[in-house]
Design a protein around this motif. Structure first.
Motif, mmCIF file in Angstrom:
data_model
loop_
_atom_site.group_PDB
_atom_site.id
_atom_site.type_symbol
_atom_site.label_atom_id
_atom_site.label_comp_id
_atom_site.label_asym_id
_atom_site.label_seq_id
_atom_site.Cartn_x
_atom_site.Cartn_y
_atom_site.Cartn_z
ATOM 1 N N HIS A 148 26.678 -19.114 -17.877
ATOM 2 C CA HIS A 148 28.005 -19.524 -17.406
ATOM 3 C C HIS A 148 29.090 -18.545 -17.838
ATOM 4 O O HIS A 148 30.265 -18.888 -17.880
ATOM 5 C CB HIS A 148 28.343 -20.948 -17.873
ATOM 6 N N ASP A 149 28.668 -17.338 -18.177
ATOM 7 C CA ASP A 149 29.646 -16.295 -18.477
ATOM 8 C C ASP A 149 30.469 -15.994 -17.218
ATOM 9 O O ASP A 149 29.932 -15.937 -16.107
ATOM 10 C CB ASP A 149 28.947 -15.008 -18.933
ATOM 11 N N ASP A 175 44.902 -28.373 -13.060
ATOM 12 C CA ASP A 175 44.788 -27.117 -13.812
ATOM 13 C C ASP A 175 43.386 -26.539 -13.717
ATOM 14 O O ASP A 175 43.211 -25.316 -13.594
ATOM 15 C CB ASP A 175 45.167 -27.344 -15.280
ATOM 16 N N ALA A 176 42.383 -27.412 -13.781
ATOM 17 C CA ALA A 176 40.997 -26.929 -13.686
ATOM 18 C C ALA A 176 40.727 -26.329 -12.317
ATOM 19 O O ALA A 176 40.102 -25.258 -12.189
ATOM 20 C CB ALA A 176 40.030 -28.075 -13.973
ATOM 21 N N LEU A 177 41.200 -26.995 -11.264
ATOM 22 C CA LEU A 177 41.004 -26.476 -9.909
ATOM 23 C C LEU A 177 41.755 -25.162 -9.725
ATOM 24 O O LEU A 177 41.232 -24.224 -9.101
ATOM 25 C CB LEU A 177 41.458 -27.502 -8.878
ATOM 26 N N ALA A 178 42.967 -25.089 -10.260
ATOM 27 C CA ALA A 178 43.741 -23.851 -10.156
ATOM 28 C C ALA A 178 42.990 -22.691 -10.789
ATOM 29 O O ALA A 178 42.964 -21.574 -10.247
ATOM 30 C CB ALA A 178 45.106 -24.028 -10.804
ATOM 31 N N SER A 202 35.862 -19.201 -8.138
ATOM 32 C CA SER A 202 34.648 -19.760 -8.713
ATOM 33 C C SER A 202 34.474 -21.200 -8.258
ATOM 34 O O SER A 202 35.449 -21.899 -7.987
ATOM 35 C CB SER A 202 34.727 -19.708 -10.247
ATOM 36 N N ASP A 203 33.237 -21.638 -8.171
ATOM 37 C CA ASP A 203 32.949 -23.033 -7.831
ATOM 38 C C ASP A 203 32.782 -23.900 -9.072
ATOM 39 O O ASP A 203 32.541 -25.107 -8.963
ATOM 40 C CB ASP A 203 31.673 -23.134 -6.989
ATOM 41 N N ARG A 250 33.925 -27.513 -8.292
ATOM 42 C CA ARG A 250 35.012 -27.666 -7.334
ATOM 43 C C ARG A 250 34.760 -28.897 -6.451
ATOM 44 O O ARG A 250 35.693 -29.639 -6.129
ATOM 45 C CB ARG A 250 35.139 -26.402 -6.490
ATOM 46 N N HIS A 251 33.511 -29.105 -6.075
ATOM 47 C CA HIS A 251 33.163 -30.249 -5.230
ATOM 48 C C HIS A 251 33.514 -31.563 -5.929
ATOM 49 O O HIS A 251 34.010 -32.502 -5.299
ATOM 50 C CB HIS A 251 31.668 -30.229 -4.898
ATOM 51 N N ARG A 252 33.292 -31.647 -7.226
ATOM 52 C CA ARG A 252 33.592 -32.882 -7.963
ATOM 53 C C ARG A 252 35.091 -33.156 -7.972
ATOM 54 O O ARG A 252 35.529 -34.303 -7.816
ATOM 55 C CB ARG A 252 33.081 -32.779 -9.404
#
Length: 332
Positions: A280-281, A294-297, A304-305, A321-323
């Protein structure tokens, strides 16, 4: 700090509940500004009144401190009916912040902040110490700003002074009428952020009037949406208001983009996360408890997805992103 007996009585409680019971304001010409409003505000809660122009939100605020007298109903402050209390004494227990601050132009900043403590009979030393304490609390160095005059400060600085003055006598309630609307958007966002930090420290009961939905969502523990005549359309947390509008009026008022606004008040929780796996680097990072917005931004900026979610610096899972985009929204 030593205080007078009157100041001690006023400061025994840090915050007090407010209850509006069937309040009404009708003017002599027959105009009904507020028809029949009942509302309760818990001690230490920040409640925002919002609605279209002319819905009576500022009238409600001014009835709480009796700048406007209600025609009918009760307003209870910590269980006491304020309509039966001397209005001058009442206002010395309630902080009041208005849009254009209302500082006295020929008094220094320190003197402005100490206005109510002086009226309560505090000693000169007590007033000065409290004024300096509050200036420091709102981010203005008392050595640098205490002897200046209002016209020597920026709009944002004057607004900070207004908040300090309202808090000077340690009121149990703070009323705020469009407190940040007279400054530019950048300064307004900064003041809102600072005010939230300040509320964490002082934890007052606050009733705030605004026309700005984003401000209401950002600041309010709960939001009361009013329509014409002061009718209460919905009283809910920001997330519930945006996710579950109670009527077509509220749905139209909060707008078609309420889903985006809801992301800003919905935190990232563990049940949203997928387990860590593989490499997950390079994934953008966000903190557990930060907003989905903020996470989606962070994901969009890095194309990134996934976002790596951490708690106290330690990765705890992945948010997709889907979640974020499939968060449960009730159907219209």
């Amino acid at each position: 700090m030593d205080r007078t007996p009157e100041a001690d009585d006023a400061a025994q409680k840090k915050a007090a509940p407010i209850e509006l019971v069937g309040i009404r304001k009708q003017y002599p010409d027959g105009t009904v500004a507020v028809g029949d409003l009942s509302l309760e505000v818990r001690a230490g809660e920040l409640v925002v009144l919002i609605g279209p122009s002319g819905c009576g939100k500022s009238t409600v605020l001014r009835m709480i401190n009796r700048l406007i007298e209600p025609t009918a109903g009760k307003i209870l402050l910590d269980g006491e009916d304020v309509t039966r209390v001397d209005p001058v004494q009442l206002r010395r227990r309630i902080g009041y912040v208005i849009q254009n601050v209302g500082l006295f132009p020929h008094q220094t900043i320190r003197t402005n902040v100490g206005t109510v403590p002086r009226l309560l009979g505090w000693s000169r030393a007590q007033v000065r110490a409290r004024s300096d304490e509050l200036l420091d609390l709102v981010g203005l160095d008392p050595v640098q700003f205490g002897r200046r005059y209002p016209q020597e400060l920026s709009g944002g600085q004057r607004q900070r002074v207004g908040v300090a003055r309202a808090l000077a006598a340690d009121p149990v309630v703070l009323l705020m009428d469009e407190p940040f609307s007279a400054v530019d958007p950048i300064v307004r966002a900064r003041l809102q952020e600072e005010f939230l930090r300040l509320q964490e420290d002082v934890r007052k009961t606050i009733v705030l009037v605004t026309h700005d939905l984003d401000e209401a969502v950002r600041l309010g523990d709960r939001i009361a949406v009013l329509s014409q005549g002061g009718k209460l359309e919905q009283y809910a947390t920001p997330a519930d208001l945006l996710g579950r509008p109670a009527s077509s009026f509220v749905r139209e008022f909060v707008g078609a983009d309420r889903g985006i606004r809801r992301l800003a008040v919905t935190p990232v929780t563990r049940d949203m996360l997928e387990p860590l796996s593989g490499d997950h680097d390079g994934y953008p990072e966000a903190e557990l408890g930060s907003s989905l917005y903020d996470a989606l931004a962070a994901m969009l900026v890095t194309n990134s997805d996934h976002a790596l979610i951490a708690e106290n610096g330690q990765p705890v899972g992945l948010l997709t992103r889907h979640r974020v985009l499939s968060i449960d929204y009730p159907a219209d």
